[in-house]
Design a protein around this motif. Sequence first.
Motif, PDB file in Angstrom:
ATOM      1  N   LYS A 153       2.523 170.991   3.966  1.00 33.68           N
ATOM      2  CA  LYS A 153       1.343 170.216   3.565  1.00 33.68           C
ATOM      3  C   LYS A 153       0.890 169.261   4.654  1.00 33.68           C
ATOM      4  O   LYS A 153       0.622 168.077   4.407  1.00 33.68           O
ATOM      5  CB  LYS A 153       1.623 169.479   2.245  1.00 33.68           C
ATOM      6  CG  LYS A 153       2.036 170.414   1.117  1.00 33.68           C
ATOM      7  CD  LYS A 153       2.254 169.685  -0.202  1.00 33.68           C
ATOM      8  CE  LYS A 153       2.654 170.660  -1.299  1.00 33.68           C
ATOM      9  NZ  LYS A 153       2.851 170.000  -2.610  1.00 33.68           N
ATOM     10  N   LEU A 154       0.811 169.796   5.885  1.00 36.46           N
ATOM     11  CA  LEU A 154       0.405 168.986   7.022  1.00 36.46           C
ATOM     12  C   LEU A 154      -1.094 169.048   7.273  1.00 36.46           C
ATOM     13  O   LEU A 154      -1.564 168.420   8.211  1.00 36.46           O
ATOM     14  CB  LEU A 154       1.162 169.457   8.276  1.00 36.46           C
ATOM     15  CG  LEU A 154       2.685 169.361   8.194  1.00 36.46           C
ATOM     16  CD1 LEU A 154       3.329 170.020   9.400  1.00 36.46           C
ATOM     17  CD2 LEU A 154       3.132 167.920   8.087  1.00 36.46           C
TER      18      LEU A 154
ATOM     19  N   THR B 179      10.920 161.586   6.574  1.00 35.51           N
ATOM     20  CA  THR B 179      11.347 162.535   5.546  1.00 35.51           C
ATOM     21  C   THR B 179      12.366 161.857   4.656  1.00 35.51           C
ATOM     22  O   THR B 179      13.327 161.256   5.139  1.00 35.51           O
ATOM     23  CB  THR B 179      11.979 163.792   6.181  1.00 35.51           C
ATOM     24  OG1 THR B 179      11.014 164.433   7.013  1.00 35.51           O
ATOM     25  CG2 THR B 179      12.438 164.767   5.102  1.00 35.51           C
TER      26      THR B 179
ATOM     27  N   LEU C 163       6.462 161.699  11.346  1.00 31.73           N
ATOM     28  CA  LEU C 163       6.462 161.523   9.901  1.00 31.73           C
ATOM     29  C   LEU C 163       7.880 161.304   9.387  1.00 31.73           C
ATOM     30  O   LEU C 163       8.811 161.991   9.808  1.00 31.73           O
ATOM     31  CB  LEU C 163       5.874 162.758   9.219  1.00 31.73           C
ATOM     32  CG  LEU C 163       4.512 163.236   9.721  1.00 31.73           C
ATOM     33  CD1 LEU C 163       4.086 164.488   8.968  1.00 31.73           C
ATOM     34  CD2 LEU C 163       3.469 162.135   9.571  1.00 31.73           C
TER      35      LEU C 163
ATOM     36  N   ILE D  39       5.730 158.342   0.900  1.00 34.49           N
ATOM     37  CA  ILE D  39       4.426 159.011   0.897  1.00 34.49           C
ATOM     38  C   ILE D  39       3.363 158.099   1.491  1.00 34.49           C
ATOM     39  O   ILE D  39       2.517 158.524   2.289  1.00 34.49           O
ATOM     40  CB  ILE D  39       4.051 159.447  -0.529  1.00 34.49           C
ATOM     41  CG1 ILE D  39       4.987 160.567  -1.004  1.00 34.49           C
ATOM     42  CG2 ILE D  39       2.596 159.900  -0.595  1.00 34.49           C
ATOM     43  CD1 ILE D  39       4.871 160.893  -2.481  1.00 34.49           C
TER      44      ILE D  39
ATOM     45  N   SER E  56       9.200 166.149  -7.264  1.00 36.75           N
ATOM     46  CA  SER E  56       8.302 166.826  -6.328  1.00 36.75           C
ATOM     47  C   SER E  56       7.122 167.464  -7.049  1.00 36.75           C
ATOM     48  O   SER E  56       6.011 167.506  -6.514  1.00 36.75           O
ATOM     49  CB  SER E  56       9.070 167.893  -5.534  1.00 36.75           C
ATOM     50  OG  SER E  56       9.842 167.312  -4.515  1.00 36.75           O
TER      51      SER E  56
ATOM     52  N   HIS F  92       4.337 165.658  -5.365  1.00 44.39           N
ATOM     53  CA  HIS F  92       3.904 166.684  -4.403  1.00 44.39           C
ATOM     54  C   HIS F  92       4.607 166.624  -3.054  1.00 44.39           C
ATOM     55  O   HIS F  92       4.142 167.270  -2.096  1.00 44.39           O
ATOM     56  CB  HIS F  92       2.384 166.651  -4.204  1.00 44.39           C
ATOM     57  CG  HIS F  92       1.617 166.794  -5.483  1.00 44.39           C
ATOM     58  ND1 HIS F  92       1.730 167.898  -6.302  1.00 44.39           N
ATOM     59  CD2 HIS F  92       0.747 165.947  -6.110  1.00 44.39           C
ATOM     60  CE1 HIS F  92       0.945 167.739  -7.361  1.00 44.39           C
ATOM     61  NE2 HIS F  92       0.357 166.567  -7.268  1.00 44.39           N
ATOM     62  N   LEU F  93       5.703 165.889  -2.927  1.00 40.64           N
ATOM     63  CA  LEU F  93       6.505 166.024  -1.718  1.00 40.64           C
ATOM     64  C   LEU F  93       7.119 167.426  -1.682  1.00 40.64           C
ATOM     65  O   LEU F  93       7.645 167.906  -2.685  1.00 40.64           O
ATOM     66  CB  LEU F  93       7.638 164.987  -1.688  1.00 40.64           C
ATOM     67  CG  LEU F  93       7.305 163.566  -1.239  1.00 40.64           C
ATOM     68  CD1 LEU F  93       8.563 162.701  -1.283  1.00 40.64           C
ATOM     69  CD2 LEU F  93       6.704 163.548   0.158  1.00 40.64           C
TER      70      LEU F  93
ATOM     71  N   THR G 112       5.617 163.936   4.004  1.00 42.79           N
ATOM     72  CA  THR G 112       5.130 165.076   3.246  1.00 42.79           C
ATOM     73  C   THR G 112       6.274 165.857   2.607  1.00 42.79           C
ATOM     74  O   THR G 112       6.024 166.769   1.830  1.00 42.79           O
ATOM     75  CB  THR G 112       4.315 166.041   4.124  1.00 42.79           C
ATOM     76  OG1 THR G 112       5.164 166.650   5.102  1.00 42.79           O
ATOM     77  CG2 THR G 112       3.179 165.309   4.827  1.00 42.79           C
ATOM     78  N   SER G 113       7.542 165.517   2.943  1.00 46.10           N
ATOM     79  CA  SER G 113       8.646 166.297   2.391  1.00 46.10           C
ATOM     80  C   SER G 113       9.859 165.430   2.116  1.00 46.10           C
ATOM     81  O   SER G 113      10.013 164.330   2.657  1.00 46.10           O
ATOM     82  CB  SER G 113       9.032 167.445   3.337  1.00 46.10           C
ATOM     83  OG  SER G 113       9.578 166.958   4.532  1.00 46.10           O
TER      84      SER G 113
END
Length: 468
Positions: A467-468, A192, A190, A239, A295, A299-300, A244-245
């Motif tokens: 949030k995985l 970042t 993923l 995203i 965020s 929602h990251l 996710t972050s």
Amino acid sequence: MSTSHAAHPDRLLPVDPGTRSIARRLLAHVEDLPVISPHGHLDPAMFVHDEPFADPTTLLITPDHYVTRVLHSAGVDLADLGVGGSDADKQAAWRIFVHHWPMFAGTASGYWLEQEFEHVFDINPDRLATDDADELYAELSEVIARPDFRPRALAEAFGLEVLATTDDPLDDLAHHRTLAEDPEFSPRVLPTFRPDAYTKMYNVGFAENVEKLIDTAGDGQTGYGGYLQALRNRRRYFIDHGATSADHGTHNADAHPLDDAEAQRILDKGRAGTATRAEALAFEANMTYRFAEMSRDDHLVMTLHPGVHRNHSASAFKRFGADTGHDIPFSLDYTTGLQPLLSDFGENPDFHFVLFTMDETVFSRELAPLAGYYPSVYLGAPWWFIDEIDAMNRYRSATTGAAGFSRYSGFIDDTRAYCSIPARHNTSRRVDAAYLARLVGEHRLSEDRAAEIIVDLIDSSPRRVFKL
């Protein structure tokens, strides 16, 4: 069969036989769980191309600043280790490492390297103190040339389920897309979002980076408005590619917002190269707040790595560049600096804010109380120079009383050294088993409850927090 202490089944477990027995049982619940690595610095291209590693030095020494900084402290020139792209003789660098191996006794990097030799390369690490360096180099070269030692095969051998990389906001993420679409590669790799190069106007290249950012993703807007819009758009792009972050390596923990007019004024000065250090830090603090706003909206997960004097050696930075082992921690105030951000976003349970520190004196004084109150705040794992074994034990003792276990991020390896990943994660599992075993032995927890907690710490926490 190896007789190395690095192979001992009770490594890092309590000395007391009764507590050790409890720790063994707790470790059995998690020792073989998959590796979840939600923050690190590997290049996703390695899994796309899946080429053999070049040589032992390039794999084990040059990219690992934990290793090179120990050698540099003994007077070794980083150029002789290949740091910063310098043209070093790989075998000569290996000889330097082996010659200085006694210096690694007791260090975190020494422990991880022993674990790598023992459990990844199947070479007794005691040989580093007794064997010929060239013989070991030749043996390692044969190992890394094998098909089962290519990056993809190792990912399977390591039990790697999730691996997050750290990526520039304007990266096209093509390698991530290729891996996500490859049915023969099971780990999730993923991206970042790491915007530091676009927020630190005290760093070289800031103006050019901002120009490119706005031109690429600003939706035709200019100035501060276009700058913010471009960052929002690139976050959305990340995203869409699985992120996710978002990770932020700020100088300090200040998050005081500016009004738009003041932010525009400082941004103009930063683009012109005339901003003062104080103005640059004020703008960075403003952006920490603005990224929390983003965020909240997209929602990251937001992670913060402050309190580091990056590139402390001006001479080393000039010769070798950033991230070459001379980032040094300093003390800072989290509670005051983050107060505006947490007042506005800290009680929003959908906003996940992971706080890291290199100053372990703030574990119990500030970070644990913050995580023990704000639903958004999670305690990042010990990071960099404090992710060694004794410091990890101190971390548990310093944070658990105020924040419990549920406010933990899960283990973060934060590494560029691929082969250290299983060693680092196994270290975390053993340290947690030892700590929980003590609580069971003191009748502060039942063993059944401790077993639930260790599975949560190792597996459920990183999935939940990131949030995985």
